[in-house]
Design a protein around this motif. Structure first.
Motif, PDB file in Angstrom:
ATOM      1  N   GLN A   8       0.847  -1.185   0.000  1.00 34.19           N
ATOM      2  CA  GLN A   8       0.000   0.000   0.000  1.00 34.19           C
ATOM      3  C   GLN A   8       0.881   1.234   0.000  1.00 34.19           C
ATOM      4  OE1 GLN A   8      -0.851   2.561   2.399  1.00 34.19           O
ATOM      5  NE2 GLN A   8       0.701   1.932   3.856  1.00 34.19           N
ATOM      6  N   GLY A   9       0.382   2.269  -0.656  1.00 33.11           N
ATOM      7  CA  GLY A   9       1.031   3.569  -0.662  1.00 33.11           C
ATOM      8  C   GLY A   9      -0.031   4.615  -0.412  1.00 33.11           C
ATOM      9  N   CYS A  10       0.106   5.356   0.669  1.00 30.49           N
ATOM     10  CA  CYS A  10      -0.879   6.408   1.024  1.00 30.49           C
ATOM     11  C   CYS A  10      -2.307   5.867   0.978  1.00 30.49           C
ATOM     12  CB  CYS A  10      -0.722   7.610   0.119  1.00 30.49           C
ATOM     13  SG  CYS A  10       0.833   8.480   0.364  1.00 30.49           S
ATOM     14  N   ALA A  11      -2.505   4.688   1.526  1.00 31.42           N
ATOM     15  CA  ALA A  11      -3.803   4.020   1.683  1.00 31.42           C
ATOM     16  C   ALA A  11      -4.361   3.406   0.407  1.00 31.42           C
ATOM     17  CB  ALA A  11      -4.836   4.939   2.332  1.00 31.42           C
ATOM     18  N   ASN A  12      -3.660   3.502  -0.727  1.00 38.37           N
ATOM     19  CA  ASN A  12      -4.048   2.718  -1.903  1.00 38.37           C
ATOM     20  C   ASN A  12      -3.400   1.352  -1.739  1.00 38.37           C
ATOM     21  OD1 ASN A  12      -3.797   5.531  -4.039  1.00 38.37           O
ATOM     22  ND2 ASN A  12      -5.656   4.371  -3.730  1.00 38.37           N
ATOM     23  N   ASP A  13      -4.217   0.325  -1.481  1.00 41.36           N
ATOM     24  CA  ASP A  13      -3.654  -1.015  -1.309  1.00 41.36           C
ATOM     25  C   ASP A  13      -4.039  -1.892  -2.485  1.00 41.36           C
ATOM     26  OD1 ASP A  13      -6.361  -1.134  -0.427  1.00 41.36           O
ATOM     27  OD2 ASP A  13      -5.930  -2.941   0.723  1.00 41.36           O
ATOM     28  N   LYS A  73      -5.719   3.437 -16.052  1.00 39.90           N
ATOM     29  CA  LYS A  73      -4.533   3.903 -16.761  1.00 39.90           C
ATOM     30  C   LYS A  73      -3.325   4.047 -15.855  1.00 39.90           C
ATOM     31  CE  LYS A  73      -6.869   6.530 -20.352  1.00 39.90           C
ATOM     32  NZ  LYS A  73      -7.020   7.855 -20.953  1.00 39.90           N
ATOM     33  N   MET A  74      -3.559   4.475 -14.606  1.00 44.59           N
ATOM     34  CA  MET A  74      -2.433   4.881 -13.790  1.00 44.59           C
ATOM     35  C   MET A  74      -2.854   5.047 -12.344  1.00 44.59           C
ATOM     36  SD  MET A  74       0.585   6.051 -13.543  1.00 44.59           S
ATOM     37  CE  MET A  74       1.477   7.056 -12.429  1.00 44.59           C
ATOM     38  N   CYS A  75      -1.954   4.805 -11.420  1.00 42.17           N
ATOM     39  CA  CYS A  75      -2.119   5.143 -10.008  1.00 42.17           C
ATOM     40  C   CYS A  75      -0.732   5.490  -9.489  1.00 42.17           C
ATOM     41  CB  CYS A  75      -2.712   3.973  -9.223  1.00 42.17           C
ATOM     42  SG  CYS A  75      -2.749   4.269  -7.438  1.00 42.17           S
ATOM     43  N   GLY A  76      -0.561   6.738  -9.085  1.00 44.04           N
ATOM     44  CA  GLY A  76       0.748   7.188  -8.620  1.00 44.04           C
ATOM     45  C   GLY A  76       1.249   6.418  -7.421  1.00 44.04           C
ATOM     46  N   ASN A  77       0.364   6.144  -6.459  1.00 43.45           N
ATOM     47  CA  ASN A  77       0.785   5.398  -5.273  1.00 43.45           C
ATOM     48  C   ASN A  77       1.204   3.977  -5.634  1.00 43.45           C
ATOM     49  OD1 ASN A  77       0.398   7.537  -3.472  1.00 43.45           O
ATOM     50  ND2 ASN A  77      -1.784   7.101  -3.350  1.00 43.45           N
ATOM     51  N   ALA A  78       0.472   3.338  -6.535  1.00 41.40           N
ATOM     52  CA  ALA A  78       0.845   1.992  -6.980  1.00 41.40           C
ATOM     53  C   ALA A  78       2.167   2.017  -7.740  1.00 41.40           C
ATOM     54  CB  ALA A  78      -0.259   1.404  -7.847  1.00 41.40           C
ATOM     55  N   THR A  79       2.370   3.067  -8.522  1.00 42.15           N
ATOM     56  CA  THR A  79       3.613   3.208  -9.276  1.00 42.15           C
ATOM     57  C   THR A  79       4.811   3.261  -8.337  1.00 42.15           C
ATOM     58  OG1 THR A  79       2.448   4.361 -11.026  1.00 42.15           O
ATOM     59  CG2 THR A  79       4.807   4.681 -10.945  1.00 42.15           C
ATOM     60  N   ARG A  80       4.666   3.998  -7.242  1.00 41.05           N
ATOM     61  CA  ARG A  80       5.760   4.090  -6.270  1.00 41.05           C
ATOM     62  C   ARG A  80       6.051   2.712  -5.656  1.00 41.05           C
ATOM     63  NH1 ARG A  80       5.197   7.116  -2.016  1.00 41.05           N
ATOM     64  NH2 ARG A  80       2.939   7.021  -1.929  1.00 41.05           N
ATOM     65  N   CYS A  81       5.006   1.942  -5.395  1.00 40.83           N
ATOM     66  CA  CYS A  81       5.203   0.585  -4.859  1.00 40.83           C
ATOM     67  C   CYS A  81       5.933  -0.293  -5.865  1.00 40.83           C
ATOM     68  CB  CYS A  81       3.853  -0.032  -4.480  1.00 40.83           C
ATOM     69  SG  CYS A  81       3.078   0.709  -3.025  1.00 40.83           S
TER      70      CYS A  81
END
Length: 172
Positions: A8-13, A73-81
């Motif tokens: 998870q990144g910033c609560a996007n799990d 298309k995209m999720c910034g928090n997922a990208t960081r993970c």
């Protein structure tokens, strides 16, 4: 049997699948719906497939399947993970990683201390504020400071897309 990593990144799990060798599972949309159900399965915002790149020079490719099975298309928090995963477990030992998304190539900058990624920054590009491109049905050229009646109260909100549509509503 399915091998996965939950991050998870910033609560996007999300549930992360390393698909670089075997490819994306055939039934990925249905699998995302089934495995994302909270309290009845793994529970997540969806499944992120970490894929082999198709663009020369890229280090990886991301496919995101939301909990309803739709492809985003995209999720910034997922990208960081993904940046952390590729560095620590995926054999990409670089502090600048390029990742393909359906919103284009994203550049990830990693901070690494003693072989462990402590932070990842991603250049998300410019925000999309034009209603038709987000997409959202709002008048005007920008989806900023719109109003709506919510629970009997007039509230101000803005809509933006950074690859996936978002509605931003400030609360106190």
């Amino acid at each position: 049997e399915l091998s996965f990593t939950k991050m998870q990144g910033c609560a996007n799990d999300y549930i992360y699948l390393d698909c670089r060798t075997a490819g994306v599972p055939e039934n990925i949309a249905a699998l995302s719906e089934k495995l994302s159900r909270r309290h009845f399965s793994i529970g997540a915002d969806g499944i992120i497939c970490i894929c082999a790149p198709v663009t020369a020079g890229a280090d990886g490719r991301m496919r995101i399947f939301n909990a309803d099975g739709s492809e985003g298309k995209m999720c910034g928090n997922a990208t960081r993970c993904i940046g952390k995963y590729l560095y620590e477990r995926g054999g990409v030992r670089k502090d600048v990683i390029t990742l393909e998304t359906l919103s284009g190539i994203k550049t990830l900058r990693l901070t690494v201390e003693d072989g462990v990624v402590s932070s990842v920054q991603v250049d998300m590009g410019a925000p999309v504020l034009e209603p038709a491109l987000i997409p959202v049905k709002l008048p005007g050229e920008r989806a900023v400071n719109a109003t709506a009646l919510l629970a009997g109260e007039t509230r101000t909100f803005s809509c933006v897309s950074m690859g996936n549509p978002h509605c931003v509503l400030f609360t106190t």
